[in-house]
Design a protein around this motif. Sequence first.
Motif, mmCIF file in Angstrom:
data_model
loop_
_atom_site.group_PDB
_atom_site.id
_atom_site.type_symbol
_atom_site.label_atom_id
_atom_site.label_comp_id
_atom_site.label_asym_id
_atom_site.label_seq_id
_atom_site.Cartn_x
_atom_site.Cartn_y
_atom_site.Cartn_z
ATOM 1 N N TYR A 115 -16.667 13.584 -1.925
ATOM 2 C CA TYR A 115 -16.527 13.964 -3.348
ATOM 3 C C TYR A 115 -15.068 14.194 -3.696
ATOM 4 O O TYR A 115 -14.591 13.789 -4.753
ATOM 5 N N LEU A 116 -14.361 14.868 -2.765
ATOM 6 C CA LEU A 116 -12.941 15.125 -3.001
ATOM 7 C C LEU A 116 -12.186 13.819 -3.165
ATOM 8 O O LEU A 116 -11.345 13.664 -4.042
ATOM 9 N N LEU A 117 -12.518 12.829 -2.312
ATOM 10 C CA LEU A 117 -11.856 11.525 -2.397
ATOM 11 C C LEU A 117 -12.157 10.858 -3.733
ATOM 12 O O LEU A 117 -11.366 10.073 -4.234
ATOM 13 N N LEU A 118 -13.324 11.157 -4.292
ATOM 14 C CA LEU A 118 -13.705 10.564 -5.579
ATOM 15 C C LEU A 118 -13.150 11.378 -6.743
ATOM 16 O O LEU A 118 -13.604 11.210 -7.880
ATOM 17 N N ASN A 119 -12.221 12.291 -6.456
ATOM 18 C CA ASN A 119 -11.588 13.077 -7.511
ATOM 19 C C ASN A 119 -12.529 14.061 -8.178
ATOM 20 O O ASN A 119 -12.372 14.392 -9.347
ATOM 21 N N MET B 121 0.845 -1.202 0.000
ATOM 22 C CA MET B 121 0.000 0.000 0.000
ATOM 23 C C MET B 121 0.878 1.249 0.000
ATOM 24 O O MET B 121 1.755 1.387 0.848
ATOM 25 N N THR B 122 0.665 2.125 -0.951
ATOM 26 C CA THR B 122 1.469 3.345 -0.979
ATOM 27 C C THR B 122 0.916 4.358 0.012
ATOM 28 O O THR B 122 -0.140 4.145 0.620
ATOM 29 N N LEU B 123 1.652 5.434 0.159
ATOM 30 C CA LEU B 123 1.241 6.488 1.095
ATOM 31 C C LEU B 123 -0.120 7.054 0.714
ATOM 32 O O LEU B 123 -1.004 7.240 1.552
ATOM 33 N N ALA B 124 -0.289 7.292 -0.597
ATOM 34 C CA ALA B 124 -1.525 7.913 -1.073
ATOM 35 C C ALA B 124 -2.732 7.044 -0.746
ATOM 36 O O ALA B 124 -3.768 7.531 -0.269
ATOM 37 N N GLU B 125 -2.594 5.719 -0.956
ATOM 38 C CA GLU B 125 -3.717 4.825 -0.693
ATOM 39 C C GLU B 125 -4.060 4.818 0.792
ATOM 40 O O GLU B 125 -5.231 4.816 1.169
ATOM 41 N N GLY B 126 -2.999 4.795 1.613
ATOM 42 C CA GLY B 126 -3.227 4.810 3.053
ATOM 43 C C GLY B 126 -3.974 6.052 3.486
ATOM 44 O O GLY B 126 -4.967 5.979 4.223
ATOM 45 N N VAL B 127 -3.525 7.184 2.993
ATOM 46 C CA VAL B 127 -4.178 8.452 3.340
ATOM 47 C C VAL B 127 -5.632 8.423 2.898
ATOM 48 O O VAL B 127 -6.545 8.823 3.623
ATOM 49 N N GLN B 128 -5.856 7.872 1.697
ATOM 50 C CA GLN B 128 -7.217 7.820 1.158
ATOM 51 C C GLN B 128 -8.123 6.978 2.054
ATOM 52 O O GLN B 128 -9.244 7.381 2.376
ATOM 53 N N LEU B 129 -7.576 5.802 2.477
ATOM 54 C CA LEU B 129 -8.371 4.900 3.303
ATOM 55 C C LEU B 129 -8.713 5.565 4.632
ATOM 56 O O LEU B 129 -9.884 5.567 5.059
ATOM 57 N N VAL B 130 -7.704 6.163 5.250
ATOM 58 C CA VAL B 130 -7.942 6.775 6.561
ATOM 59 C C VAL B 130 -8.944 7.919 6.427
ATOM 60 O O VAL B 130 -9.881 8.043 7.223
ATOM 61 N N SER B 131 -8.770 8.732 5.381
ATOM 62 C CA SER B 131 -9.704 9.860 5.258
ATOM 63 C C SER B 131 -11.104 9.369 4.947
ATOM 64 O O SER B 131 -12.079 9.947 5.422
ATOM 65 N N PHE B 132 -11.208 8.283 4.168
ATOM 66 C CA PHE B 132 -12.547 7.756 3.905
ATOM 67 C C PHE B 132 -13.205 7.331 5.197
ATOM 68 O O PHE B 132 -14.367 7.646 5.457
ATOM 69 N N GLY B 133 -12.424 6.587 6.020
ATOM 70 C CA GLY B 133 -12.977 6.135 7.297
ATOM 71 C C GLY B 133 -13.420 7.300 8.146
ATOM 72 O O GLY B 133 -14.544 7.328 8.673
ATOM 73 N N LEU B 134 -12.557 8.326 8.248
ATOM 74 C CA LEU B 134 -12.874 9.494 9.067
ATOM 75 C C LEU B 134 -14.117 10.202 8.555
ATOM 76 O O LEU B 134 -15.033 10.528 9.320
ATOM 77 N N LEU B 135 -14.144 10.421 7.235
ATOM 78 C CA LEU B 135 -15.270 11.160 6.647
ATOM 79 C C LEU B 135 -16.570 10.393 6.821
ATOM 80 O O LEU B 135 -17.610 10.975 7.145
ATOM 81 N N ALA B 136 -16.494 9.044 6.607
ATOM 82 C CA ALA B 136 -17.717 8.246 6.729
ATOM 83 C C ALA B 136 -18.224 8.287 8.160
ATOM 84 O O ALA B 136 -19.428 8.509 8.406
ATOM 85 N N ALA B 137 -17.300 8.133 9.112
ATOM 86 C CA ALA B 137 -17.710 8.165 10.520
ATOM 87 C C ALA B 137 -18.299 9.519 10.867
ATOM 88 O O ALA B 137 -19.341 9.623 11.532
#
Lengths: 201, 202, 372
Positions: free
Chosen positions: A50-54, A1-17
């Motif tokens: 939306y930002l996460l979805l580019n 997992m690259t840095l970008a993917e990790g950041v994306q996953l964490v932000s998705f989790g945070l945003l969803a919560a």
Amino acid sequence: MTLAEGVQLVSFGLLAAMMIGTALGVVLLSNIVYSAFLLGGVFISIAGLYLLLNAGFVAAAQVLVYVGAVNVLILFGIMLVNKQEDFKVIPRAWIGKAATGAVCVGLFALLTTMVLGTPWALSSATPVGDGATVLIGIHLFSDFLLPFELASVLLLMALVGAIILARREYIPDEPVEASVSDALTLPERPRDLVSAGKSDN
Amino acid sequence: MLNFLKQVGDYARESVQAAKYIGQGLSVTFDHMSRRPITVQYPYEKLILSERYRGRIHFEFDKCIACEVCVRVCPINLPVVDWEFDKGTKKKELKHYSIDFGVCIFCGNCVEYCPTNCLSMTEEYELAAYDRHELNYDSVAMGRLPYKVTQDPMVTPLRELAYLPKGVMDPHDLPAGSRRAGKLPQEILAETQPRNGDTDQN
Amino acid sequence: MSQGIDLQDSFIQLLVQLGLPTGLAKALWLPLPMTLMLISATVSIFVTVWLERKISAAAQQRIGPEYAGPLGTLQAAADGVKLLFKEDIVPAQADSILFTLGPAIVVIPVFFSLLIVPFGQHMVITDLGIGIFLWIAMSSVTPIGLLMSGYSSNNKYSLLGGLRAAAQSISYEIPLALSVLAIVMMSNSLSTIDIVQQQSGYGILGWNIWRQPVGFLIFWIAALAECERLPFDLPEAEEELVAGYQTEYTGMKFGLFYVGSYVNLVLSALIFAILYLGGWESPISVDWLASILGISDTVPWLQVVTASLGIMMTVLKAYLLVFLAVLLRWTVPRVRIDQLLDLGWKFLLPIALVNLLLTAGLKIAFPFAFGG
């Protein structure tokens, strides 16, 4: 997992919560002002998704329209209404709450089965990203011209309606004589139309 | 239609006028920026007050005849005159005199009407106190003379605008002995005196 | 067109040459421009406060701050330290959560918008495709914080001030966005870099201020209203509302409002400089000078000179506008709330619309001058 993917996953989790938490807060809190502020939180988290979805343009538009305009107007409405009502305990209120809960759970179950059951056609095309602005513009003026124009007409109607409501300065206490048909007119103080524009001087 | 066009034209003209006035205002503000500050940096610099400045009142106990004119002419009967009639000399003997400078409006009526000139105005204006009762000056406190600004080594005395030489706006670093614009009162007096003498002779 | 200096590339290349993986090198780079921007924004507050005090003093023929540091430059720092050490009071009947959250929500969007402010071809935190739109979207979040602090203070002046601030912010957002839209239409891009690029090449003559003589006035009026600067500072009008939504605040929460308002002023000035005054471009185009003197634009020293000149130009233009704002503050009296809304809805909005239409027409008629 690259840095970008990790950041994306964490932000998705945070945003969803954040989104679920704030949305639950909007529904469950008894203080309406809290609900209104939390609604802003919901909109912000959606913009983050939306930002996460580019889709940066959609995210910014979401913030501008929903947080900057809709939510502020809701807050305005709440703060300008100065009506105080005593809290009355309704007997057997739990029936209503239980019924609402049941309906909501049912809807949620229905949606879940639908989401899980539908074979989603996932597009493999790369998201347009920053080119979205141009693409949205092209779509709005070709494929979706009619809905776009209809929406603008609808907004215009709402605008005119709001102006008519706002200009009505006086409503008589007792209804005007029923003989005169005023089905389509608003009770209004008659006034000189020429001087109306200059009344603020 | 013409009426509407006229309205639009009027509106446009008014807008342009408003913009013009804001521009004029801006130029005034901008012009003020190039002027020198008129600030007097107070504890370090002080203005030399004019001769007619109405500051804290000075009182000379020995001159007072306890006539109470000051009380009568005072708008609020402020001076407190405590005297006793001395049967032997058949004169009023003053025991205490006080003015509350927390209430005084420094109108100078008492000074004006005092028959023995025992009241006078000083240049003192620094009357701050921690307690308003401290402003109630008795005859001893009123007998003190304030320190002159020009003699205070801690203070740079600055002349007021009317006391500056002609054309000078800045009271800082004036050359020594520079005199103010116009004639001094004693010069005017000296000019008018001989003519008065002439008229008397005729 | 010269590419100019690219610090990010050079930094990453340097680290990769030192033996670090590219991902790590990028991750190490990421916080640098943000920290730098935060620090410069904070410094800009001190500079702006000092300028405001000194210019105000000069306009009123006073001296202004004098004893704190040379020429009083440390006065703002002294004020900030004082605010830091003040007791943090939350009124007894106030809503403590919203009361604390309000100032933060006011300040965060302002700092967030600094993401898109460019100081050179590559001197920007991110070159977002939505660029200037981010600023407009972010500045529309601020009224929520104002409403929040106004409501939670449990004070009628605060509530009125908060409502006024929100109403003002909403009404002036529209002319602001419309005047920005005219610029965007001419440069065919929302990105701040592209907007500056489109103005480059002809020195001072290429700046948008000549193409948008009405637009820049609308923008500046609306930006002053958004910043709640003096002709439009009704939300905190002392004579009427004590201090508006700030009435109940003390200490650093109060300080946050001031931080927000001053950074917002600098930000608006920067954005104005980018949109209308050619951003980092000098009045006489450096590229043109270099080509006349026969210097190739890949020469390192020229690139360094261009980059530092660009930063200086942007900051200089922004502070020129801050100066104008301070001068306006002591020239124009405060408007009434009805005059404010009149100006926004009945004057600026129609004119901004007409300006937009005119720009569109001119763009079709003269594509060479108004962006093809």
